[in-house]
Design a protein around this motif. Structure first.
Motif, PDB file in Angstrom:
ATOM      1  N   PRO A  16       0.707  -1.503  -0.235  1.00 50.08           N
ATOM      2  CA  PRO A  16       0.243   0.062   0.069  1.00 50.08           C
ATOM      3  C   PRO A  16       0.891   0.960   0.034  1.00 50.08           C
ATOM      4  CG  PRO A  16      -0.024  -1.564   2.541  1.00 50.08           C
ATOM      5  CD  PRO A  16       0.303  -2.137   1.108  1.00 50.08           C
ATOM      6  N   MET A  17       0.323   1.563  -0.950  1.00 46.59           N
ATOM      7  CA  MET A  17       1.707   3.133  -1.029  1.00 46.59           C
ATOM      8  C   MET A  17       0.062   4.768  -1.071  1.00 46.59           C
ATOM      9  SD  MET A  17       4.411   2.656  -2.461  1.00 46.59           S
ATOM     10  CE  MET A  17       4.671   1.307  -3.974  1.00 46.59           C
ATOM     11  N   VAL A  59      -0.154   6.669  -4.431  1.00 51.58           N
ATOM     12  CA  VAL A  59       0.874   5.727  -5.295  1.00 51.58           C
ATOM     13  C   VAL A  59      -0.556   4.581  -6.052  1.00 51.58           C
ATOM     14  CG1 VAL A  59       2.196   4.669  -6.101  1.00 51.58           C
ATOM     15  CG2 VAL A  59       3.290   6.294  -4.846  1.00 51.58           C
ATOM     16  N   PHE A  73      -4.290   3.236   2.014  1.00 53.50           N
ATOM     17  CA  PHE A  73      -4.618   3.666   3.379  1.00 53.50           C
ATOM     18  C   PHE A  73      -5.895   4.692   3.143  1.00 53.50           C
ATOM     19  CE2 PHE A  73      -1.090   6.127   5.675  1.00 53.50           C
ATOM     20  CZ  PHE A  73      -1.257   7.495   5.105  1.00 53.50           C
ATOM     21  N   GLN A  82      -6.482  -1.619   2.913  1.00 47.29           N
ATOM     22  CA  GLN A  82      -6.243  -0.878   3.791  1.00 47.29           C
ATOM     23  C   GLN A  82      -6.822   0.313   4.738  1.00 47.29           C
ATOM     24  OE1 GLN A  82      -2.064   0.813   4.762  1.00 47.29           O
ATOM     25  NE2 GLN A  82      -1.489  -0.660   5.157  1.00 47.29           N
ATOM     26  N   ASN A 130      -3.792  -0.381   9.342  1.00 45.58           N
ATOM     27  CA  ASN A 130      -2.058  -0.279   8.931  1.00 45.58           C
ATOM     28  C   ASN A 130      -1.496   0.351  10.210  1.00 45.58           C
ATOM     29  OD1 ASN A 130      -0.706   1.785   8.978  1.00 45.58           O
ATOM     30  ND2 ASN A 130      -0.388   2.274   7.259  1.00 45.58           N
ATOM     31  N   HIS A 152       7.296  -4.699   8.360  1.00 46.01           N
ATOM     32  CA  HIS A 152       8.494  -3.418   7.516  1.00 46.01           C
ATOM     33  C   HIS A 152       9.773  -3.879   8.054  1.00 46.01           C
ATOM     34  CE1 HIS A 152       9.611   0.244   5.828  1.00 46.01           C
ATOM     35  NE2 HIS A 152      10.573  -0.103   5.534  1.00 46.01           N
ATOM     36  N   ARG A 199      11.584  -1.638   9.115  1.00 41.29           N
ATOM     37  CA  ARG A 199      12.510  -0.581   9.859  1.00 41.29           C
ATOM     38  C   ARG A 199      11.497  -0.246  11.208  1.00 41.29           C
ATOM     39  NH1 ARG A 199      12.965   0.116   4.064  1.00 41.29           N
ATOM     40  NH2 ARG A 199      15.348   1.016   3.312  1.00 41.29           N
ATOM     41  N   TYR A 234      12.339   5.996   6.337  1.00 35.60           N
ATOM     42  CA  TYR A 234      12.321   4.856   5.296  1.00 35.60           C
ATOM     43  C   TYR A 234      14.130   5.210   5.084  1.00 35.60           C
ATOM     44  CZ  TYR A 234       8.353   5.083   3.695  1.00 35.60           C
ATOM     45  OH  TYR A 234       7.260   4.722   3.979  1.00 35.60           O
ATOM     46  N   ASN A 264       8.895  -7.259   4.188  1.00 33.97           N
ATOM     47  CA  ASN A 264       8.483  -5.865   3.309  1.00 33.97           C
ATOM     48  C   ASN A 264      10.195  -4.528   3.607  1.00 33.97           C
ATOM     49  OD1 ASN A 264       6.962  -3.084   3.253  1.00 33.97           O
ATOM     50  ND2 ASN A 264       7.372  -3.316   1.547  1.00 33.97           N
ATOM     51  N   GLY A 265      10.394  -4.556   2.455  1.00 30.48           N
ATOM     52  CA  GLY A 265      11.104  -3.732   2.905  1.00 30.48           C
ATOM     53  C   GLY A 265      12.490  -3.212   2.064  1.00 30.48           C
ATOM     54  N   ASP A 266      13.190  -2.882   0.956  1.00 26.29           N
ATOM     55  CA  ASP A 266      14.569  -2.562  -0.034  1.00 26.29           C
ATOM     56  C   ASP A 266      14.394  -4.073  -0.780  1.00 26.29           C
ATOM     57  OD1 ASP A 266      15.273  -0.930   1.588  1.00 26.29           O
ATOM     58  OD2 ASP A 266      16.134  -1.695   3.272  1.00 26.29           O
ATOM     59  N   VAL A 267      13.484  -3.949  -1.803  1.00 28.48           N
ATOM     60  CA  VAL A 267      13.386  -5.151  -2.338  1.00 28.48           C
ATOM     61  C   VAL A 267      13.168  -4.612  -3.763  1.00 28.48           C
ATOM     62  CG1 VAL A 267      11.912  -6.806  -4.078  1.00 28.48           C
ATOM     63  CG2 VAL A 267      12.447  -7.409  -1.385  1.00 28.48           C
ATOM     64  N   MET A 315       6.117  -8.039  -0.420  1.00 27.68           N
ATOM     65  CA  MET A 315       5.737  -6.755  -0.746  1.00 27.68           C
ATOM     66  C   MET A 315       6.984  -6.109  -1.381  1.00 27.68           C
ATOM     67  SD  MET A 315       3.120  -4.946   2.364  1.00 27.68           S
ATOM     68  CE  MET A 315       1.249  -6.203   1.697  1.00 27.68           C
ATOM     69  N   ILE A 316       6.647  -5.837  -1.880  1.00 24.55           N
ATOM     70  CA  ILE A 316       6.865  -4.310  -2.878  1.00 24.55           C
ATOM     71  C   ILE A 316       6.506  -3.350  -3.157  1.00 24.55           C
ATOM     72  CG2 ILE A 316       8.716  -4.181  -4.821  1.00 24.55           C
ATOM     73  CD1 ILE A 316       8.827  -6.555  -5.618  1.00 24.55           C
TER      74      ILE A 316
HETATM   75  C1  LIG Z   1       5.100   7.248  -1.226  1.00 29.67           C
HETATM   76  C2  LIG Z   1       4.604   5.956  -0.268  1.00 29.67           C
HETATM   77  C3  LIG Z   1       3.488   6.392   0.336  1.00 29.67           C
HETATM   78  C4  LIG Z   1       3.519   4.398   1.606  1.00 29.67           C
HETATM   79  N1  LIG Z   1       2.404   4.590   1.784  1.00 29.67           N
HETATM   80  C5  LIG Z   1       1.575   3.560   2.416  1.00 29.67           C
HETATM   81  C6  LIG Z   1       0.546   3.123   3.010  1.00 29.67           C
HETATM   82  O1  LIG Z   1      -0.517   3.324   2.709  1.00 29.67           O
HETATM   83  N2  LIG Z   1       0.043   2.060   4.050  1.00 29.67           N
HETATM   84  C7  LIG Z   1       1.316   1.318   4.656  1.00 29.67           C
HETATM   85  O2  LIG Z   1       0.954   0.544   5.035  1.00 29.67           O
HETATM   86  N3  LIG Z   1       2.722   2.150   4.122  1.00 29.67           N
HETATM   87  C8  LIG Z   1       2.842   3.178   3.232  1.00 29.67           C
HETATM   88  N4  LIG Z   1       4.404   2.702   2.484  1.00 29.67           N
HETATM   89  C9  LIG Z   1       5.171   2.239   3.551  1.00 29.67           C
HETATM   90  C10 LIG Z   1       5.254   1.024   2.009  1.00 29.67           C
HETATM   91  O3  LIG Z   1       3.977   0.241   2.153  1.00 29.67           O
HETATM   92  C11 LIG Z   1       6.365  -0.353   2.374  1.00 29.67           C
HETATM   93  O4  LIG Z   1       6.540  -0.411   4.134  1.00 29.67           O
HETATM   94  C12 LIG Z   1       7.679   0.731   2.271  1.00 29.67           C
HETATM   95  O5  LIG Z   1       7.990   1.237   1.326  1.00 29.67           O
HETATM   96  C13 LIG Z   1       8.874  -0.627   2.400  1.00 29.67           C
HETATM   97  O6  LIG Z   1       9.069  -1.159   1.239  1.00 29.67           O
HETATM   98  P1  LIG Z   1       9.575  -0.558   0.180  1.00 29.67           P
HETATM   99  O7  LIG Z   1      11.277  -0.915  -0.093  1.00 29.67           O
HETATM  100  O8  LIG Z   1       9.368  -1.952  -0.915  1.00 29.67           O
HETATM  101  O9  LIG Z   1       9.103   0.931  -0.486  1.00 29.67           O
HETATM  102  C14 LIG Z   1       4.368   3.828   1.796  1.00 29.67           C
HETATM  103  C15 LIG Z   1       5.710   4.377   1.208  1.00 29.67           C
HETATM  104  C16 LIG Z   1       5.864   5.313   0.762  1.00 29.67           C
HETATM  105  C17 LIG Z   1       7.248   5.285  -0.372  1.00 29.67           C
END
Ligand SMILES: Cc1cc2nc3c(=O)[nH]c(=O)nc-3n(C[C@H](O)[C@H](O)[C@H](O)COP(=O)(O)O)c2cc1C
Length: 357
Positions: free
Chosen positions: A16-17, A20, A41, A70, A97, A169, A171, A177, A200-203, A222-223
Motif C-alpha cells: 500500500p502506498m 501511488v 491507506f 487498508q 495499518n 516492514h 524498519r 525510510y 517488506n522493505g528494500d526489494v 511485498m514491494i
Molecule cells: C509514497 C509512499 C506511500 C506509502 N503509503 C503507505 C500506506 O498508505 N500504507 C502503508 O501501510 N504503508 C505505506 N508506505 C510504506 C510501504 O508500504 C512500504 O512499507 C515501505 O515503502 C517499505 O517497502 P519498500 O522498501 O519496498 O518501499 C508508503 C511508502 C511510500 C514510499
C-alpha cells in the motif's frame, strides 16, 4: 500462503502506498504480474464522516482481485465502523495499518503509534476482526525505535487478535525510510508466530526478492518503492522466485509503453485533467537514464492534452529508435556514447549531421 480463500505460493505483493497505489497503478501492477494489490491507506475517521475523497479510495474493480483495502485509525469505535463500511466495497480482505510513521497518522495515535500502546493495538485488531466477515490482516514495523523493538510481541498479539497474516516492514518508526530494512528481524517475526508473514522493505529487483524469501523464511513478500515507475519488477520477481527463470530487462520501448499504459489508466479513472496531472510525477522514473529524458519530461509536465502527451512519448520513442539504429542506444535503454546531454537533446540525425561526434 493462504489468506481466507486466497492461496498463492510465495506471492509477490504490491505494498500500500498513499498517492501511488490508486486504481490505475494497481491495475498496471496487476497486469505486470503482482499477485495481490493493496489500496492506499484510508482514514477510518474520514470513512466514518463519509468524506468523498476517502470513500472513493475504497472502490475496487474485479480485475484487481485479489485486492486488500487498508484502513488506519486510533480508536476501536472508528475502526470498527470504518471496517464495516470498507467491507461493503467487497475487497478480498481488509488490512489494518499499524506501521505508518508520518506525523499526520502516528502523531494522532494511529499507524506506528500503536506499537507503543500494545493493549490498544490488540483491542483494535480483535474488534475489527470480529466486526467483518472477510479476513483481516495487519501491516506493521519492527518497533517504535531501536530501543523498543517489539516485533515478536506484536506479531503474537496480532495472531491472538485473529489477524490472518501480518506484513512486517523491517524498519522502526524512527527510521522512517532511512538505512537498510532489517530482514533478520522479519525472520524473528516469522519464527514467533504461525500466521503467514509477508516480508517488506528494500526489494529493488528480482534478486532481492529471492534473497528476501531465503533470509526471512517469509510466506510472501511485498514491494513498495521498487515498483514505482517499474511495474516489471513483479513478473521478474515471480518468475525468478517461483520458476527459477530470469526474465530479460525491460526494453526502452516497454518502459515508454508502461508510462503510456499508466497514463491511459490514470485518465480512464480520474478523467483527462486529473489523470494527466497525476501522471506528471511518474515520467522521470519510467524514462530514467534514457537520452534526453529531462527535456522530454519538462515538455510532458507542461501539457494537459492526452493526445499531445501520447504524441510526445511516441516521438521520444522514435528518437530512441534512431539512436538504437546508430548503435548508440541498446534495446534495454543503455546509452553507449559519452555525449554531453546538450548534444543528445539537440540530436537531429537528418538536419544536423555535425552533432554525431
Ligand atoms: C509514497 C509512499 C506511500 C506509502 N503509503 C503507505 C500506506 O498508505 N500504507 C502503508 O501501510 N504503508 C505505506 N508506505 C510504506 C510501504 O508500504 C512500504 O512499507 C515501505 O515503502 C517499505 O517497502 P519498500 O522498501 O519496498 O518501499 C508508503 C511508502 C511510500 C514510499
Amino acid at each position: 500462503m493462504r489468506i481466507g480463500k486466497i492461496e498463492i505460493d510465495r506471492p509477490v505483493i504490491l505494498a500500500p502506498m498513499e498517492d501511488v497505489t490508486d486504481r490505475a497503478f494497481r491495475q498496471l501492477c496487476k497486469r505486470h504480474g503482482a499477485d495481490i494489490v493493496y489500496t492506499e491507506f484510508v482514514s477510518a475517521e474520514a470513512i466514518r464522516r463519509g468524506a468523498e475523497k476517502s470513500i472513493r479510495k475504497l472502490a475496487i474493480a474485479d480485475h484487481e482481485r485479489p485486492v486488500a483495502v487498508q484502513i488506519f485509525g486510533s480508536t476501536v469505535e472508528s475502526m470498527v465502523e470504518a471496517a464495516a463500511i470498507a467491507e461493503s466495497y467487497e475487497p478480498d480482505y481488509l488490512d489494518i495499518n499499524f506501521g505508518c510513521p508520518v506525523k499526520k497518522v502516528a502523531g494522532r495515535g494511529a499507524g506506528a503509534a500503536l506499537l507503543r500502546e500494545p493493549e490498544k493495538l490488540s483491542a483494535i485488531a480483535s474488534a475489527v476482526a470480529r466486526a467483518v466477515s472477510i479476513p483481516v490482516t495487519a501491516k506493521t514495523r519492527i518497533g517504535w525505535d531501536h530501543d523498543s523493538i517489539n516485533i515478536t510481541e506484536t506479531v503474537r498479539r496480532l495472531e491472538d487478535a485473529g489477524m490472518q497474516a501480518v506484513a512486517v516492514h523491517g524498519r522502526t518508526r524512527s527510521d522512517m525510510y532511512k538505512g537498510r530494512a532489517d530482514w533478520a528481524r522479519i525472520a524473528e517475526a516469522k519464527a514467533a508466530c504461525s500466521i503467514p508473514v509477508i516480508a517488506n522493505g528494500d526489494v529493488w529487483n528480482e534478486d532481492d526478492a529471492v534473497a528476501m524469501f531465503a533470509q526471512t523464511g517469509a510466506d510472501g513478500i511485498m514491494i513498495g518503492r521498487g515498483s514505482i515507475g517499474n511495474p516489471f519488477i513483479f513478473a521478474r520477481a515471480v518468475s525468478l522466485v517461483r520458476h527459477g527463470v530470469r526474465l530479460p530487462s525491460p526494453t526502452y520501448r516497454e518502459r515508454i509503453g508502461a508510462a503510456l499504459e499508466h497514463l491511459r489508466l490514470s485518465v480512464e479513472y480520474k478523467g483527462e485533467k486529473y489523470g494527466v496531472i497525476e501522471m506528471r510525477r511518474h515520467y522521470s522514473t519510467y524514462l530514467k537514464g534514457l537520452p534526453g529524458v529531462s527535456k522530454v519530461r519538462n515538455e510532458l509536465v507542461r501539457e494537459l492534452d492526452l493526445n499531445a502527451i501520447e504524441r510526445q512519448l511516441r516521438e521520444f520513442e522514435e528518437r530512441c529508435e534512431s539512436l538504437e539504429r546508430e548503435g548508440r542506444l541498446t534495446e534495454s535503454g543503455e546509452f553507449l556514447n559519452d555525449h554531453s546531454p546538450k548534444l543528445i537533446l539537440n540530436y537531429q540525425p537528418t538536419t544536423n549531421p555535425s552533432i554525431t561526434v
